[in-house]
Design an enzyme around this catalytic site. Structure first.
Site, mmCIF file in Angstrom:
data_model
loop_
_atom_site.group_PDB
_atom_site.id
_atom_site.type_symbol
_atom_site.label_atom_id
_atom_site.label_comp_id
_atom_site.label_asym_id
_atom_site.label_seq_id
_atom_site.Cartn_x
_atom_site.Cartn_y
_atom_site.Cartn_z
ATOM 1 N N SER A 13 30.212 45.530 36.484
ATOM 2 C CA SER A 13 31.187 44.464 36.279
ATOM 3 C C SER A 13 32.382 44.710 37.202
ATOM 4 C CB SER A 13 31.653 44.450 34.824
ATOM 5 O OG SER A 13 32.471 45.583 34.594
ATOM 6 N N LYS A 14 33.337 43.810 37.128
ATOM 7 C CA LYS A 14 34.527 43.896 37.985
ATOM 8 C C LYS A 14 35.221 45.242 37.863
ATOM 9 C CE LYS A 14 36.182 39.337 39.037
ATOM 10 N NZ LYS A 14 36.622 38.213 38.246
ATOM 11 N N ARG A 15 35.128 45.799 36.682
ATOM 12 C CA ARG A 15 35.722 47.094 36.410
ATOM 13 C C ARG A 15 35.261 48.157 37.421
ATOM 14 N NH1 ARG A 15 34.084 50.376 32.555
ATOM 15 N NH2 ARG A 15 32.366 49.053 31.920
#
Ligand code: GLU
Length: 474
Positions: free
Chosen positions: A243-245
């Protein structure tokens, strides 16, 4: 049989790493077998689909060089065809109208949950021989449901997952058209894959549970389903779903961050596929070697260090002319016009071994194209002292007298000056480097001089002479 694969993104965001890998595998499989690769935009969800997202997907495909043979096809332009198929399914008894209201369905679900049953449609509008259906309520626009077989099993012979068996009793009657008449995903995907003669569906394994429903639809239409390959998920290095994380997940962000498309493609092909322990694959080799059978069965994890390593590899080994296409874009982003300095290919040759990314390369290249703002303080402290003005003056004279501006000529001046002033070469080169670049890092000093050019080099020396003179008298 001609192999035909497709990439069928829903345009609800950018082209992300997972989507790009799906596209790449579909592309490679088609290319490997001399088949066709098709792009289809699944934009029937009118609320979530955007034109920007379509552009982002097209841009990502182009940047990665994933050329498609047909398309982009847009599902929103095929509504008539979906209506026609829904009509056929209704006419052949494979689909039926369901007039349940949302309230009724909610009540049904709640009652099932209270009895600890799996929530599912109970078939109240499903026609059966001898069954009397309720009277359609006035003024209600019905949905259309697929009449899924009640028993038996659906076997998915998946290239990656192997044999996966689903019981029909677990599948309820899927809505194939909403009450406003618009078709749903499972219907459109089947109609399109059928009409577009897709032979192999390669997609993320989040779609595996849709597959038995789609296979039942094919059967109802009297069509042989395509073969399936469901790709395992991509995890971040911490094991969680990517994910963006975990940093950039948009393909175009990698371009912006200074990656070569070759590096990202090479990285993506190894994300869940392998050929022995080989790490480097150029496009031709990928096409030659790719096989669905070699796709890993378990989730793969994203490793940014390896991507960086591949990027350095491609910066070092690609022809400067090729790298120039990408570097000039990054120079442009920094407000630099590459025509205002040395030949960009020579700059690339000088920096290829010293750059991790194109951004890094563009930043290092800047000194060849425009003045630097100020001298690095530590560099000044370490390399400029009271003897520097005379050293730089001697160098300035030597360089100014050169008949021809070249790395060899510059080198000769450097050696002669060091000898005359009885200094080690490093004691001459390093102050000169600070004078020319403001810092202590640059390619070999003679090459740096050659690339900066006569006029700029002499002007920078003069600027440094003034600077060190002023410092001395202060
Ligand atoms: N449009 C679907 C998605 O973006 C993919 C459908 C498919 O590959 O069958 O997830």
């Amino acid at each position: 049989m001609k192999i035909r694969t497709r990439f069928a993104p829903s345009p609800t965001g950018f082209l992300h790493i997972g989507g790009a890998r799906t596209a790449l595998f579909s592309y490679l499989y088609a290319r490997r077998h001399g088949g066709d690769f098709i792009l289809r935009i699944e934009d029937t969800d009118l609320e979530r689909s955007t034109a920007e997202s379509v552009n982002a997907i097209l841009e990502g495909m182009t940047w990665l060089g994933l050329e498609y043979d047909e398309g982009p096809f847009y599902q929103t332009q095929r509504f008539d065809r979906y209506k026609e198929i829904v009509r056929t399914l209704l006419d052949t008894g494979h689909a039926y109208y369901c007039y349940c209201s949302k309230e009724e369905l909610d009540a049904l679900r709640e009652a099932q949950m209270a009895r600890k049953e799996k929530p599912r449609y109970d078939g109240r509008w499903r026609p059966e021989p001898g069954k009397t259906l309720p009277e359609p309520p006035a003024g209600v626009q019905p949905v259309v449901r697929f009449r899924n077989p009640l028993d038996g099993e659906v076997v998915v012979e998946d290239f990656v997952r192997g044999r996966v068996v689903f019981q029909n009793s677990e599948l309820d009657d899927l809505i194939i058209a909403r009450s406003d008449g618009t078709p749903t995903y499972n219907l459109t995907v089947v109609v399109d894959d059928m009409d577009m003669n897709i032979t192999h569906v390669i997609r993320g394994d989040d779609h595996l549970n849709n597959t038995p429903r789609q296979i039942n639809l094919y059967r109802a239409l009297g069509v042989e389903p395509p073969r399936f390959a469901h790709l395992p998920m991509i995890h971040g290095s911490d094991g969680a779903k990517l994910s963006k994380r975990h940093g950039a997940v948009s393909v175009m962000q990698y371009r912006d961050d200074g990656f070569m498309p070759e590096a990202l493609l090479n990285y993506l092909v190894r994300l869940g596929w392998s050929h022995g322990d080989q790490e480097i694959f150029d496009r031709d080799e990928m096409i030659r070697l790719f096989d669905i059978a070699d796709i890993n069965h378990s989730a793969s994890s994203f490793n940014p260090e390896k991507l960086l390593w591949l990027n350095q590899h491609y910066l070092k080994t690609s022809s400067p002319a090729h790298v120039a296409r990408y570097l000039s874009w990054h120079l442009g982003n920094q407000g630099i016009d590459p025509s205002t300095g040395p030949d960009i290919e020579q700059v690339i040759a000088a920096l290829a071994e010293r750059s991790k990314t194109l951004i890094d390369m563009a930043q290092q290249a800047a000194i060849f194209y425009r003045e630097f703002e100020s001298y690095d303080e530590t560099a000044v402290k370490k390399n400029f002292d009271d003897s520097t003005p005379s050293l730089l003056t001697a160098l300035h004279e030597g360089f100014a007298a050169l008949p021809e501006w070249s790395a060899e000529g510059a080198h000769a001046v450097l050696v002669a000056t060091a000898e005359r002033l009885e200094l080690k070469l490093g004691k001459v080169a390093q102050p000169l480097r600070v004078a020319l670049t403001g810092t202590t890092v640059s390619p070999p000093i003679d090459l740096t001089l050659a690339l900066i050019g006569r006029e700029r080099s002499l002007a920078r020396l003069a600027r440094a002479i003034d600077f060190t003179q002023a410092k001395k008298s202060a």
